[in-house]
Design a protein around this motif. Structure first.
Motif, short mmCIF file in Angstrom:
data_model
loop_
_atom_site.label_atom_id
_atom_site.label_comp_id
_atom_site.label_asym_id
_atom_site.label_seq_id
_atom_site.Cartn_x
_atom_site.Cartn_y
_atom_site.Cartn_z
N GLN A 120 0.85 -1.21 0.00
CA GLN A 120 0.00 0.00 0.00
C GLN A 120 0.88 1.25 0.00
O GLN A 120 0.65 2.20 -0.74
CB GLN A 120 -0.88 0.06 1.27
CG GLN A 120 -2.06 -0.88 1.31
CD GLN A 120 -2.89 -0.78 2.62
OE1 GLN A 120 -3.90 -1.44 2.75
NE2 GLN A 120 -2.46 0.02 3.58
N THR A 121 1.92 1.22 0.83
CA THR A 121 2.79 2.38 0.99
C THR A 121 3.65 2.59 -0.26
O THR A 121 3.80 3.71 -0.75
CB THR A 121 3.72 2.17 2.21
OG1 THR A 121 2.90 1.77 3.32
CG2 THR A 121 4.46 3.43 2.58
N SER A 124 1.64 4.01 -3.07
CA SER A 124 1.31 5.43 -2.82
C SER A 124 2.49 6.30 -3.22
O SER A 124 2.33 7.36 -3.83
CB SER A 124 0.97 5.66 -1.35
OG SER A 124 -0.10 4.81 -0.97
N GLU A 131 -3.08 7.49 -0.39
CA GLU A 131 -3.33 6.13 0.10
C GLU A 131 -3.84 5.24 -1.03
O GLU A 131 -4.50 5.70 -1.97
CB GLU A 131 -4.38 6.16 1.22
CG GLU A 131 -4.47 4.80 1.91
CD GLU A 131 -5.40 4.82 3.11
OE1 GLU A 131 -5.48 5.85 3.81
OE2 GLU A 131 -6.05 3.78 3.34
N GLU A 295 -9.30 9.76 1.18
CA GLU A 295 -9.02 8.44 1.78
C GLU A 295 -10.24 7.80 2.42
O GLU A 295 -10.42 6.59 2.36
CB GLU A 295 -7.92 8.53 2.85
CG GLU A 295 -6.60 9.11 2.42
CD GLU A 295 -6.51 10.60 2.71
OE1 GLU A 295 -7.53 11.31 2.54
OE2 GLU A 295 -5.42 11.04 3.10
N HIS A 302 -9.08 -2.01 5.16
CA HIS A 302 -7.70 -1.70 4.76
C HIS A 302 -6.78 -2.01 5.93
O HIS A 302 -7.25 -2.25 7.04
CB HIS A 302 -7.58 -0.26 4.26
CG HIS A 302 -7.85 0.75 5.32
ND1 HIS A 302 -7.07 1.85 5.53
CD2 HIS A 302 -8.83 0.82 6.26
CE1 HIS A 302 -7.56 2.55 6.54
NE2 HIS A 302 -8.63 1.95 6.98
#
Ligand SMILES: *Cc1c(COP(=O)(O)O)cnc(C)c1O
Length: 486
Positions: A120-121, A124, A131, A295, A302
């Protein structure tokens, strides 16, 4: 290979009483006999009966009839059929990952949740977004999710009048389809002669009824849309959001970020850009990223990182205000693992090389072949480009013929008759993973086919000559598929 082989099903090879294995009496045999009679079948199911070598050969031969990235060059445009390093498959198939149960308590799957959170990071960072959700199962599913986020955003502001989505005429078919499934009305905007979006035409379509503008950059012709900052400003001034179809992210990796260009919502096709083999409807993943402020609308659940009693922990959370669930559990976890493995093995420097190399390979092929094939739009392309068939139109050889002839030479065909902007579209995407020798081999064969078309067109028009199946009737196959035995 035995050509008649494809006509036979495993049922055709069945011989009554033939067995591959003997199952011993097991502890369930008695239990079966005590099942109520009305639940028991009257006669044995019609299963094929065959010995082990017959079964193994049948399926091995069938698998060899397929063309894949592992068997040859696969320049299918709009699909990024790149070579996917085997280490990513190995990691995704580690028992410590693939024996997990999605309902396991979070404390027992901290490693998996960390991998999920790390992806996820990383996405991004790569997309320049606040996010990402990894829940959607495909690009089209990501588009739908992204448009649902956009709708939720407008509705949260009490802005109910925004019901239209503007899509360029060069867009992938999933864009208008997703907009329609999201309950929005599709409005098409034309492209200019140079293949990019007509900014003036777009301006004239923008008003208070527009929810979003969807753009692909580089677009479906492989051209970089240069007016994005201007478009982003126009779109935002009218109160709409700008959606980035990230299926073509490959040439942008580590070079440019949609978030920095002014896009609000985007999806990425992990099965195109981040190392999952696809085709034939295999598992995919279409993570969706949003800029700061959106977000809360992302789907549930999540994964979040929290500090608990001096320790870093990962938790699966649901947010209020979310548009809800769009998939079971957390998405296609093994596809996500492959993407993370790909990102970590390449690293920041390696990822930033993928884009320029894909662009170089595409331009190399384009410039090498444009004397033989009609290049409708000159200039630098990104990762892919489109020819409008052979340059010499007097031969009567079509794009379909060229595609079929390529099979004889051991190459998968490029995408044909898409995009719809030209009559004889032949869309080529080499990707960054092919060697110079492979590219030269393909260029050589494409030139040979152009020469054959001039000198001996029949050999091209009647191709393929070396494949087990030649020219199936696509329409009959689509409208009247035979999907089961008898
Ligand atoms: C492949 C593609 C899509 C759709 O992605 P799927 O994963 O096949 O649903 C959308 N847009 C573009 C430009 C694509 O190339």
């Amino acid at each position: 290979m035995n050509a008649t082989h494809y006509d036979r099903l495993i049922y055709d090879l069945s011989v009554k009483g033939r067995r591959g294995t003997m199952l011993g009496k097991n502890r369930f045999d008695d239990a079966f006999s005590s099942l109520p009679g009305n639940l028991m079948r009257g006669e044995a199911p019609a299963l094929p009966e065959a010995d082990e070598p017959t079964v193994v050969r049948h399926y091995t031969n069938l698998s060899m009839g397929n063309f894949g990235v592992d068997t040859g060059f696969y320049p299918l445009g709009s699909c990024t059929m790149k070579y996917n390093p085997k280490i990513n498959e190995e990691i995704a198939s580690m028992p410590s990952f693939n024996r997990l149960h999605p309902m396991q308590p979070a404390d027992t799957v901290q490693g998996a949740l960390k991998a999920y959170h790390d992806l996820q990071t990383a996405l991004s960072e790569i997309g320049g977004m606040a996010e990402f959700t990894l829940n959607p199962y495909a690009g089209a599913h990501g588009e739908l999710t992204g448009l649902m986020v956009i709708r939720a955003y407008h509705m949260s502001r009490g802005d109910m009048a925004r019901t239209k989505v503007i899509v360029p005429d060069s867009a992938h078919g999933t864009n208008p389809a997703s907009a329609a499934v999201a309950g929005l009305k599709v409005v098409e905007v034309k492209s200019l002669a140079d293949g990019t979006v007509d900014v003036d035409a777009l301006r004239s379509l923008l008003d208070g009824s527009v929810a979003a503008v969807m753009l692909t950059n580089p677009n479906t012709l492989g051209l970089f849309e240069r007016s994005i900052p201007e478009i982003a400003e126009m779109v935002h001034d009218c109160g709409a959001l700008l959606y980035y179809d990230g299926a073509n992210l490959n040439p942008m990796l580590g070079v440019a970020r949609p978030g920095d260009m002014g896009f609000d919502v985007m999806h990425i096709n992990l099965h195109k850009t981040f190392s999952t083999p696809h085709g034939g409807g295999g598992p995919g993943s279409g993570p969706v990223g949003v800029r700061a402020g959106l977000e809360q609308f992302l789907p549930n659940p999540h994964v979040v990182k929290v500090e608990e009693g001096g320790e870093t922990k990962y938790r699966v959370e649901n947010r209020d205000g979310s548009l809800g669930r769009i998939s079971s559990f957390l998405g296609n976890f093994t596809v996500e693992l492959k993407a993370l493995a790909y990102i970590l093995t390449l690293g920041r420097e390696g990822l930033a090389l993928a884009g320029p190399l894909a662009t170089l390979a595409a331009n190399y092929i384009k410039e090498s072949l444009k004397d033989d094939y009609l290049l409708p739009i000159e200039g630098l392309c990104k990762h892919e480009f489109v020819f409008d068939g052979l340059k010499d139109k007097s031969t009567g050889v079509t794009t379909l013929d060229v595609a079929k002839r390529l099979l004889d030479y051991g190459y998968h065909a490029p995408t044909i008759y898409f995009p719809l902007l030209f009559h004889e579209s032949l869309m080529i995407e080499p990707t960054e993973t092919e060697s110079l020798e492979t590219l030269d081999g393909f260029i050589g064969v494409m030139r040979t086919i152009a020469r054959e078309a001039r000198e001996n067109p029949d050999i091209v028009k009647t191709a393929p000559h070396n494949t087990p199946i030649g020219r199936p009737d696509d329409t009959v196959a689509a409208l009247n598929p035979k999907l089961k035995y008898c």
